[in-house]
Write a protein that holds these residues in place. Sequence first.
Motif, PDB file in Angstrom:
ATOM      1  N   LEU A  87     -14.541  25.084  22.277  1.00 20.35           N
ATOM      2  CA  LEU A  87     -14.219  25.976  21.153  1.00 20.35           C
ATOM      3  C   LEU A  87     -12.951  25.507  20.435  1.00 20.35           C
ATOM      4  N   PHE A  88     -11.957  25.094  21.227  1.00 20.60           N
ATOM      5  CA  PHE A  88     -10.693  24.576  20.685  1.00 20.60           C
ATOM      6  C   PHE A  88     -10.961  23.346  19.797  1.00 20.60           C
ATOM      7  N   ILE A  89     -11.801  22.414  20.284  1.00 16.37           N
ATOM      8  CA  ILE A  89     -12.127  21.213  19.495  1.00 16.37           C
ATOM      9  C   ILE A  89     -12.902  21.600  18.228  1.00 16.37           C
ATOM     10  N   ARG A 131      -8.957  14.871  29.580  1.00 18.03           N
ATOM     11  CA  ARG A 131      -9.977  14.727  30.637  1.00 18.03           C
ATOM     12  C   ARG A 131     -11.186  15.622  30.367  1.00 18.03           C
ATOM     13  N   VAL A 132     -10.919  16.873  29.986  1.00 21.87           N
ATOM     14  CA  VAL A 132     -12.026  17.804  29.714  1.00 21.87           C
ATOM     15  C   VAL A 132     -12.795  17.353  28.470  1.00 21.87           C
ATOM     16  N   ALA A 133     -12.055  16.885  27.445  1.00 21.64           N
ATOM     17  CA  ALA A 133     -12.711  16.403  26.218  1.00 21.64           C
ATOM     18  C   ALA A 133     -13.609  15.197  26.529  1.00 21.64           C
ATOM     19  N   GLU A 134     -13.141  14.307  27.413  1.00 21.06           N
ATOM     20  CA  GLU A 134     -13.946  13.140  27.817  1.00 21.06           C
ATOM     21  C   GLU A 134     -15.215  13.594  28.532  1.00 21.06           C
ATOM     22  N   GLU A 136     -13.322  12.789  18.978  1.00 22.61           N
ATOM     23  CA  GLU A 136     -13.265  13.893  18.010  1.00 22.61           C
ATOM     24  C   GLU A 136     -11.951  14.678  18.160  1.00 22.61           C
ATOM     25  N   LEU A 137     -11.560  14.933  19.411  1.00 21.51           N
ATOM     26  CA  LEU A 137     -10.299  15.634  19.683  1.00 21.51           C
ATOM     27  C   LEU A 137      -9.114  14.866  19.104  1.00 21.51           C
ATOM     28  N   LEU A 138      -9.038  13.558  19.417  1.00 29.21           N
ATOM     29  CA  LEU A 138      -7.896  12.751  18.979  1.00 29.21           C
ATOM     30  C   LEU A 138      -7.847  12.639  17.459  1.00 29.21           C
TER      31      LEU A 138
END
Length: 271
Positions: free
Chosen positions: A52-54, A78-81, A88-90
């Motif tokens: 949701l944050f992303i 780690r969770v994004a990976e 996408e996060l970065l």
Amino acid sequence: MSMNSFKAARIALLEARMSHEIADMIRRYGGEPYCVPAVRESALECEDQVALFIDHLSHSQLQTVVFFTGVGVNALLRVAEKLGRAAELLAALHTVMVVCRGPKPGAALKRLNVPIAASAGEPYTTHELLEVMQPLAMENTHVAVVHYGERNEFLVQRLQDRGAHIEELMLYEWLLPEDRTPLRALVQDIIAKRVDAVVFTSQVQARHLFLVAEDMVSPGELAHALNTQTIVASVGPTCTAVLRDLGVTPHVEPEHPKIGHLMKSLAEYMG
């Protein structure tokens, strides 16, 4: 300065993550390290919250992201990976104001080439973080706060008072060690004058030591022992404030809230 400043003193440290490095420093100063980790960091199940944050970051629904710790930055990545959304996060972090509480989250973000808009100055407490955020517009903006092992209610309240809408992210929590026997032994050793100094590198270590002591000794007995027969070293103001709340006045607090400075100050004090 003599490298034997600790003169074979027995020095307890409650650090878990950097215990080997700190123990080596104690040995270099001629002391005997007594390692009793007081905290374990436990990852939380938070894939849904991170997703949701992303989403919110990617759709420009957040204007500012606040990071407290390097551990928090790494846990988020780690969770994004795991979700297959690290790139996408970065990319999305490049589109918002990124604010850090000091050099540790800053170093973790720099390794990821994420630009930092503002970073709190020494001694890297919530006060300095709020100070560095003072010039930023908050009214009707959306701010994500990536907490450490517990919620920082004070920061959230202050930002809400300025009109910000807060999205909070908890990625890990601070727990007592599963085996508390070494902590109980440390309490007994402090009371029995078998420890020359205790090094606190975070406020939660102090809280956990006193928590374990509650059903072992009478109220105030541990604080009295730490004040009168053991040298207490605190890494910085946040840690010192909690120790004072627990009835302990540290004998040593370095000018700069860093572990190397703490060891040097303790060696000078004991030398």
